[in-house]
Design a protein around this motif. Structure first.
Motif, PDB file in Angstrom:
ATOM      1  N   LEU A 118      64.148 -51.328 -45.945  1.00 40.55           N
ATOM      2  CA  LEU A 118      63.808 -52.455 -45.074  1.00 40.55           C
ATOM      3  C   LEU A 118      64.804 -53.599 -45.216  1.00 40.55           C
ATOM      4  O   LEU A 118      65.309 -53.871 -46.310  1.00 40.55           O
ATOM      5  CB  LEU A 118      62.402 -52.970 -45.400  1.00 40.55           C
ATOM      6  CG  LEU A 118      61.259 -51.972 -45.253  1.00 40.55           C
ATOM      7  CD1 LEU A 118      59.948 -52.600 -45.707  1.00 40.55           C
ATOM      8  CD2 LEU A 118      61.153 -51.489 -43.817  1.00 40.55           C
ATOM      9  N   ALA A 119      65.058 -54.312 -44.104  1.00 40.28           N
ATOM     10  CA  ALA A 119      65.992 -55.438 -44.108  1.00 40.28           C
ATOM     11  C   ALA A 119      65.490 -56.557 -45.022  1.00 40.28           C
ATOM     12  O   ALA A 119      66.280 -57.206 -45.713  1.00 40.28           O
ATOM     13  CB  ALA A 119      66.182 -55.962 -42.690  1.00 40.28           C
ATOM     14  N   MET A 120      64.198 -56.782 -45.046  1.00 40.84           N
ATOM     15  CA  MET A 120      63.631 -57.830 -45.893  1.00 40.84           C
ATOM     16  C   MET A 120      63.890 -57.521 -47.369  1.00 40.84           C
ATOM     17  O   MET A 120      64.245 -58.415 -48.141  1.00 40.84           O
ATOM     18  CB  MET A 120      62.128 -57.961 -45.622  1.00 40.84           C
ATOM     19  CG  MET A 120      61.533 -59.195 -46.183  1.00 40.84           C
ATOM     20  SD  MET A 120      62.299 -60.597 -45.383  1.00 40.84           S
ATOM     21  CE  MET A 120      61.445 -61.905 -46.151  1.00 40.84           C
ATOM     22  N   ASP A 134      64.819 -60.447 -35.278  1.00 45.84           N
ATOM     23  CA  ASP A 134      64.179 -60.959 -36.480  1.00 45.84           C
ATOM     24  C   ASP A 134      62.734 -60.504 -36.628  1.00 45.84           C
ATOM     25  O   ASP A 134      62.046 -60.934 -37.543  1.00 45.84           O
ATOM     26  CB  ASP A 134      64.262 -62.482 -36.521  1.00 45.84           C
ATOM     27  CG  ASP A 134      63.527 -63.135 -35.366  1.00 45.84           C
ATOM     28  OD1 ASP A 134      63.126 -62.425 -34.428  1.00 45.84           O
ATOM     29  OD2 ASP A 134      63.363 -64.361 -35.409  1.00 45.84           O
ATOM     30  N   LEU A 135      62.292 -59.624 -35.774  1.00 45.92           N
ATOM     31  CA  LEU A 135      60.921 -59.109 -35.836  1.00 45.92           C
ATOM     32  C   LEU A 135      60.631 -58.497 -37.206  1.00 45.92           C
ATOM     33  O   LEU A 135      59.570 -58.723 -37.787  1.00 45.92           O
ATOM     34  CB  LEU A 135      60.696 -58.062 -34.729  1.00 45.92           C
ATOM     35  CG  LEU A 135      59.323 -57.413 -34.651  1.00 45.92           C
ATOM     36  CD1 LEU A 135      58.277 -58.460 -34.274  1.00 45.92           C
ATOM     37  CD2 LEU A 135      59.310 -56.287 -33.641  1.00 45.92           C
ATOM     38  N   CYS A 136      61.594 -57.786 -37.754  1.00 47.17           N
ATOM     39  CA  CYS A 136      61.387 -57.130 -39.050  1.00 47.17           C
ATOM     40  C   CYS A 136      61.384 -58.122 -40.205  1.00 47.17           C
ATOM     41  O   CYS A 136      60.928 -57.800 -41.303  1.00 47.17           O
ATOM     42  CB  CYS A 136      62.440 -56.057 -39.285  1.00 47.17           C
ATOM     43  SG  CYS A 136      64.106 -56.719 -39.368  1.00 47.17           S
ATOM     44  N   LEU A 137      61.859 -59.347 -39.970  1.00 42.15           N
ATOM     45  CA  LEU A 137      61.896 -60.350 -41.023  1.00 42.15           C
ATOM     46  C   LEU A 137      60.668 -61.257 -41.024  1.00 42.15           C
ATOM     47  O   LEU A 137      60.363 -61.878 -42.039  1.00 42.15           O
ATOM     48  CB  LEU A 137      63.162 -61.201 -40.895  1.00 42.15           C
ATOM     49  CG  LEU A 137      64.481 -60.440 -40.960  1.00 42.15           C
ATOM     50  CD1 LEU A 137      65.644 -61.376 -40.706  1.00 42.15           C
ATOM     51  CD2 LEU A 137      64.647 -59.729 -42.284  1.00 42.15           C
ATOM     52  N   ILE A 138      59.986 -61.333 -39.876  1.00 35.76           N
ATOM     53  CA  ILE A 138      58.828 -62.231 -39.799  1.00 35.76           C
ATOM     54  C   ILE A 138      57.498 -61.500 -39.703  1.00 35.76           C
ATOM     55  O   ILE A 138      56.455 -62.094 -39.922  1.00 35.76           O
ATOM     56  CB  ILE A 138      58.967 -63.212 -38.610  1.00 35.76           C
ATOM     57  CG1 ILE A 138      59.120 -62.467 -37.274  1.00 35.76           C
ATOM     58  CG2 ILE A 138      60.125 -64.165 -38.829  1.00 35.76           C
ATOM     59  CD1 ILE A 138      59.145 -63.367 -36.061  1.00 35.76           C
ATOM     60  N   ASN A 155      64.788 -53.581 -37.477  1.00 35.81           N
ATOM     61  CA  ASN A 155      65.148 -53.380 -38.881  1.00 35.81           C
ATOM     62  C   ASN A 155      66.566 -52.812 -38.991  1.00 35.81           C
ATOM     63  O   ASN A 155      67.368 -53.274 -39.803  1.00 35.81           O
ATOM     64  CB  ASN A 155      64.135 -52.464 -39.557  1.00 35.81           C
ATOM     65  CG  ASN A 155      64.369 -52.342 -41.039  1.00 35.81           C
ATOM     66  OD1 ASN A 155      64.355 -53.327 -41.757  1.00 35.81           O
ATOM     67  ND2 ASN A 155      64.607 -51.109 -41.489  1.00 35.81           N
ATOM     68  N   ARG A 156      66.869 -51.832 -38.173  1.00 40.28           N
ATOM     69  CA  ARG A 156      68.195 -51.218 -38.194  1.00 40.28           C
ATOM     70  C   ARG A 156      69.270 -52.242 -37.820  1.00 40.28           C
ATOM     71  O   ARG A 156      70.308 -52.345 -38.484  1.00 40.28           O
ATOM     72  CB  ARG A 156      68.222 -50.037 -37.223  1.00 40.28           C
ATOM     73  CG  ARG A 156      69.487 -49.205 -37.248  1.00 40.28           C
ATOM     74  CD  ARG A 156      69.423 -48.002 -36.320  1.00 40.28           C
ATOM     75  NE  ARG A 156      68.820 -48.234 -35.023  1.00 40.28           N
ATOM     76  CZ  ARG A 156      69.439 -48.806 -33.984  1.00 40.28           C
ATOM     77  NH1 ARG A 156      70.695 -49.189 -34.106  1.00 40.28           N
ATOM     78  NH2 ARG A 156      68.822 -48.979 -32.846  1.00 40.28           N
ATOM     79  N   LYS A 157      69.023 -53.039 -36.773  1.00 38.53           N
ATOM     80  CA  LYS A 157      69.994 -54.055 -36.342  1.00 38.53           C
ATOM     81  C   LYS A 157      70.182 -55.121 -37.421  1.00 38.53           C
ATOM     82  O   LYS A 157      71.307 -55.539 -37.701  1.00 38.53           O
ATOM     83  CB  LYS A 157      69.538 -54.704 -35.039  1.00 38.53           C
ATOM     84  CG  LYS A 157      69.630 -53.803 -33.842  1.00 38.53           C
ATOM     85  CD  LYS A 157      69.068 -54.484 -32.612  1.00 38.53           C
ATOM     86  CE  LYS A 157      69.018 -53.542 -31.420  1.00 38.53           C
ATOM     87  NZ  LYS A 157      68.372 -54.182 -30.263  1.00 38.53           N
TER      88      LYS A 157
END
Length: 182
Positions: free
Chosen positions: A56-58, A2-6, A32-34
């Motif tokens: 980006l996932a977000m 969740d690093l890419c989300l927070i 992000n890829r995961k």
């Protein structure tokens, strides 16, 4: 993951980037890829086909949210109709029924369409079946108004009384036609 989300997405690496910046960039890229893989595999083919997958996932989550966004007017109309037409069927408890009315009203208030609690009390009393007619009569006969908590507690007591008595007694008067002798 969740690093890419927070966290904010790091800038691209350049000649002035440190080794620490490189590690952080790789972690964010991997997360992000995961996250995108999880998002992609957990949605239906129809939804997946209607969304252009962003970098980006977000942004991916925001694009999905945009597809499911309901207009405030439509939601307010749906909630208002449900609030005004909700009837207690006798299944479940009267407490849950009244709490559902309160929840609908609070959601309507978020849309600037809710009513006062005293109106919710009236709507709740009118939504009860005829077995609660004594309760409605008692409320209207009193000078004081009930708040929602008092309404719930009184209705629960009345529900228990009705369940103990079983079906309400029905008075039947049988009248026979007199038999006259000629």
């Amino acid at each position: 993951m969740d690093l890419c989300l927070i966290e904010e997405q790091p800038l691209e690496l350049d000649t002035e980037s440190t080794e620490e910046d490189g590690k952080y960039y790789k972690e964010c890229y991997s997360a992000n890829r995961k996250a995108k893989n999880v998002i992609r595999t957990s949605m239906s083919d129809t939804v997946r086909g209607s969304i252009i997958e962003p970098e980006l996932a977000m942004d991916f989550l925001e694009a999905i949210g945009d597809k499911y966004q309901e207009s405030d007017k439509a939601e307010a109309a749906r909630l208002s109709k449900r609030f005004n037409e909700l009837e207690f069927s006798g299944k479940g408890s009267v407490r849950e029924h009244i709490m559902e009315l309160i929840d609908l009203n609070s959601r309507l208030r978020d849309l600037d369409m809710g009513v006062k609690d005293s109106q919710v009390v009236h709507v709740a009393l009118q939504s009860l079946p005829n077995t609660y007619s004594n309760l409605r009569t008692s409320y209207h006969a009193q000078e004081s108004n009930w708040d929602l908590n008092k309404l719930i507690s009184i209705c629960v007591v009345e529900e228990e009384r009705i369940r103990k008595e079983g079906r309400p007694a029905t008075a039947i008067n049988l009248v026979e036609k007199p038999k006259w002798k000629k």
